[in-house]
Each structure stands twice: as C-alpha cells, then as structure tokens.
Design a protein around this motif. Sequence first.
Motif, PDB file in Angstrom:
ATOM      1  N   PRO A  62      82.114 -16.877 110.421  1.00 30.36           N
ATOM      2  CA  PRO A  62      82.052 -18.270 110.893  1.00 30.36           C
ATOM      3  C   PRO A  62      83.397 -18.962 110.724  1.00 30.36           C
ATOM      4  CG  PRO A  62      80.967 -18.038 108.762  1.00 30.36           C
ATOM      5  CD  PRO A  62      81.292 -16.650 109.219  1.00 30.36           C
ATOM      6  N   HIS A  63      83.737 -19.788 111.683  1.00 32.30           N
ATOM      7  CA  HIS A  63      84.981 -20.541 111.621  1.00 32.30           C
ATOM      8  C   HIS A  63      84.663 -22.029 111.534  1.00 32.30           C
ATOM      9  CE1 HIS A  63      84.142 -21.312 115.851  1.00 32.30           C
ATOM     10  NE2 HIS A  63      84.060 -20.015 116.031  1.00 32.30           N
ATOM     11  N   GLY A  64      85.639 -22.787 111.112  1.00 28.18           N
ATOM     12  CA  GLY A  64      85.412 -24.204 110.858  1.00 28.18           C
ATOM     13  C   GLY A  64      85.523 -25.097 112.073  1.00 28.18           C
ATOM     14  N   TRP A  65      85.911 -24.543 113.223  1.00 31.22           N
ATOM     15  CA  TRP A  65      86.101 -25.374 114.409  1.00 31.22           C
ATOM     16  C   TRP A  65      84.828 -25.368 115.238  1.00 31.22           C
ATOM     17  CZ3 TRP A  65      90.311 -28.317 114.639  1.00 31.22           C
ATOM     18  CH2 TRP A  65      91.397 -27.951 113.849  1.00 31.22           C
ATOM     19  N   ILE A 173      88.991 -17.779 126.781  1.00 25.78           N
ATOM     20  CA  ILE A 173      88.038 -17.443 125.719  1.00 25.78           C
ATOM     21  C   ILE A 173      86.810 -18.341 125.850  1.00 25.78           C
ATOM     22  CG2 ILE A 173      87.688 -17.392 123.220  1.00 25.78           C
ATOM     23  CD1 ILE A 173      90.643 -16.792 122.912  1.00 25.78           C
ATOM     24  N   PRO A 174      85.607 -17.780 125.889  1.00 24.53           N
ATOM     25  CA  PRO A 174      84.421 -18.609 126.143  1.00 24.53           C
ATOM     26  C   PRO A 174      84.018 -19.496 124.976  1.00 24.53           C
ATOM     27  CG  PRO A 174      83.779 -16.326 125.772  1.00 24.53           C
ATOM     28  CD  PRO A 174      85.278 -16.338 125.829  1.00 24.53           C
ATOM     29  N   ASP A 175      84.359 -19.117 123.742  1.00 29.26           N
ATOM     30  CA  ASP A 175      83.923 -19.879 122.577  1.00 29.26           C
ATOM     31  C   ASP A 175      84.805 -21.113 122.401  1.00 29.26           C
ATOM     32  OD1 ASP A 175      84.024 -20.465 119.456  1.00 29.26           O
ATOM     33  OD2 ASP A 175      82.155 -19.408 119.868  1.00 29.26           O
ATOM     34  N   THR A 176      84.190 -22.287 122.417  1.00 23.07           N
ATOM     35  CA  THR A 176      84.956 -23.534 122.296  1.00 23.07           C
ATOM     36  C   THR A 176      85.643 -23.642 120.944  1.00 23.07           C
ATOM     37  OG1 THR A 176      83.382 -24.619 123.773  1.00 23.07           O
ATOM     38  CG2 THR A 176      84.812 -26.044 122.465  1.00 23.07           C
ATOM     39  N   ARG A 180      89.667 -24.108 120.322  1.00 21.59           N
ATOM     40  CA  ARG A 180      90.215 -25.252 119.585  1.00 21.59           C
ATOM     41  C   ARG A 180      91.062 -24.781 118.407  1.00 21.59           C
ATOM     42  NH1 ARG A 180      86.413 -30.044 118.114  1.00 21.59           N
ATOM     43  NH2 ARG A 180      88.494 -30.963 117.946  1.00 21.59           N
ATOM     44  N   TRP A 181      90.629 -23.703 117.760  1.00 22.83           N
ATOM     45  CA  TRP A 181      91.413 -23.164 116.647  1.00 22.83           C
ATOM     46  C   TRP A 181      92.770 -22.672 117.140  1.00 22.83           C
ATOM     47  CZ3 TRP A 181      93.278 -18.211 115.582  1.00 22.83           C
ATOM     48  CH2 TRP A 181      93.774 -18.024 114.287  1.00 22.83           C
ATOM     49  N   LEU A 182      92.793 -21.971 118.279  1.00 21.75           N
ATOM     50  CA  LEU A 182      94.055 -21.496 118.837  1.00 21.75           C
ATOM     51  C   LEU A 182      94.916 -22.659 119.315  1.00 21.75           C
ATOM     52  CD1 LEU A 182      92.766 -18.374 120.798  1.00 21.75           C
ATOM     53  CD2 LEU A 182      94.347 -18.361 118.871  1.00 21.75           C
TER      54      LEU A 182
END
Length: 384
Positions: A62-65, A173-176, A180-182
């Motif tokens: 899991p990421h924080g964004w 990249i499909p994941d928002t 946002r992290w990138l």
Amino acid sequence: MLLGQFRTTRCRPGLTSRPLLRFPQRPLLAATVLRPNPSAIPLVNIRGYHDEGAYGYRQPKPHGWTDYSESEIANRIEHSRLVRLINAFRDHGHKAAQLDPLGMAPNRVVPELDPARYGLHDMDEVISLKGLMYCPNPASPDNAPLAEASLKTIIQNLRRTYCDKIAFEFNHIPDTGERRWLNHLVESFDRKPFEPQQQRRIFELLARSEVFDHFMQKKFGQVKRYGLEGAESMMVALDQLFYHSNVQGIEGVVLCMAHRGRLNLLTDLLQLSPTVLFHKVKGNSEFPPNVPATGDVLSHLTNDPNLDYGTDTPLHVSMLPNPSHLEAVNPVAMGKARAKQLDRFNLLGGEAAAAGCSLGDRVMCVQLHGDAAFTGQGVVMETL
C-alpha cells in the motif's frame, strides 16, 4: 521381473503387424511421501510469493497517495484549463526534451504545450496549486512545495521537469495514487548542483571508461569487445544506483546485462583484475591448465565483489553470465534474486518484523537491456 508384454494388432493385408509395448502401472506413492512436513519448512518458503492462491502473485504494497480530496477536486474544477495544460506536459513533454548533448538537433515544437491553446494568457496570475502540481520552494530548507504560484512559475517548473535533459512518461499508469506519487517525485525533485567530491567521482568513472576503451582498441584491435563508447554514463548511473540502494538497506544486487559495456563495468565498478581480463583476451582459458574445459567467450565474464559505500553492510553485487543477446538470462536473474531474498528473510527469522524488513527488502535484481530487446522480445515482458 516382468517389465512389459507385447501385443500384436490386427492389420490390413499387406501391412506388417507392429508390436505395442505395455508397462504395468506403478503403484502410487503414499501421500505422506509426496507431502513435506509443514513443521519442517518455514511458512515463508511456501506462501511468501503466492497471494490469493495465484502462483507468483504478490499483492502490491500500500502507498500513501490516494485519490484527490474534495477541496483538491474543487480547485481542479476552478482551474480546469490549467489542469489540461499540466496534463499536456505530463503526456507530451518528453517530445520537447533536450536530449541532444551537442545541441545540433533542432528544437521540436509541440503544439500541446502552448498555454494559449488552453486560453491561458496572464502570466502574472497567481493560482493555488492544491491538487494541481508540485512546485518546489527554493527558499524552503526542506524543499517544501509552494502553496500557490504565478502561471509563469508554473510553466517554468513544468518545462524544467518534463522538457529538460531527462524526459518522463508515466501518465499511462491506470492507478491514480501511483501517478500522483510519480508526479510528486519528479516535480518536487531538488536539482541542486553536484558537490565537488561528486563531480570528481563522476569524472573518474567517465574518464576511466574512455581510457579503457582507447587502450583496448589500440592493443587488441582485432578482439570483439563491445565497447562502451558513447554510453559511458551507464557507469555513473550504476554507481549511483548501487550507492543509494546500499544506503537504503539493500545488501545484495543480482545483475544481468547485455554485452555492450560489460568489460568496462567489470574492470571498474565490479573490480575484476585486469590480469584476468588480459589473460582471457589473449585467447587463454579462465580455468587452470589441469581442468579439461575450454571456457566461455570474453563477453560472458563475471565477477561478484563486495562494494564498500561507507555503510555498515557492504553491497554484494553478483553479475550473471550472459549466454547471448537474446535476454535468456533475465528469468535466471529473477530466480536468483528471489532465492537470495528468501534466504536473507529466513536468516533474520523473528528479527525481520522487528527490523521492519519484509520479503524482498534486502536483495535487488538489476537488468540492463541492449538494442531493442526491452520492447522487442517476449522474454523481457514475460519476466516483467
């Protein structure tokens, strides 16, 4: 012991009968022999890389964004024209990147990057950046982003990020959250000039690589060596990758690469003795005379040194032999990296959780692709 019995089939006239060999069916082994003792094998060895019942699948960390908040969405709606311009830079900025080090190629005009295309004309207008993009604040000691900026500053940061010497393309990249992290990573990157010590390190790597190629061309001009001329920056990139990974806790790297630049990397960063290299260049075998083996070609040499980057644990780099340019070594490198990860994790035992270590945190697989292999060969995509 009766191994089998013959049976003759009926054939049409004129055809020879053909005997068929039948073997008696072997009895099935007991289930206790086929199934290992669960208590004898750590659970991580069985299920460590298999989530949700799928072989080889692991759930992403899991990421924080997360997605945009309500206030960020409201700000994006209010400045929808600027959002279109920002997305245009993220989608098409790489087309205008300055990738020619000599400055001989003409600058490419990308219409999608023109602010007037989106009705943006007032360069002094101050706009809230909440949910739009990240502009680093030069006056902030911790590189905190600006809360608001003028349109001129926003465009300058976009061009500096997406149209400079390095290009980025990740908006597919499909994941928002990942996008946002990138976005935050590349847009808020602190581009401070290199320290004198870093500049000397970079110069040494580039100079040694060039001198090595010149020496090999002069002394062994007839030997196919796959030099690194024109791509010496690979040495600097790998040196930085090894350094930062070791600082972040990586203890081992499994490296596989194509032929191009392999000898440069071996004799420099990977500390292969020049005596061993020149012995092989002259046509000798890497095995002792009493070993009945011919050895491999020059471009398949390997080494596995321990690199000291000033951390508590040296970085062990293991380069694998490359059988050819067909990237067949890629899945082998992945398998070796996985085995090393499991081994390190099992050695930590109960200390892994206390140290905040999860499976895969200590060993990294690095693959360098040559030619058009990255997109042109199926084994690459299958490995990824």
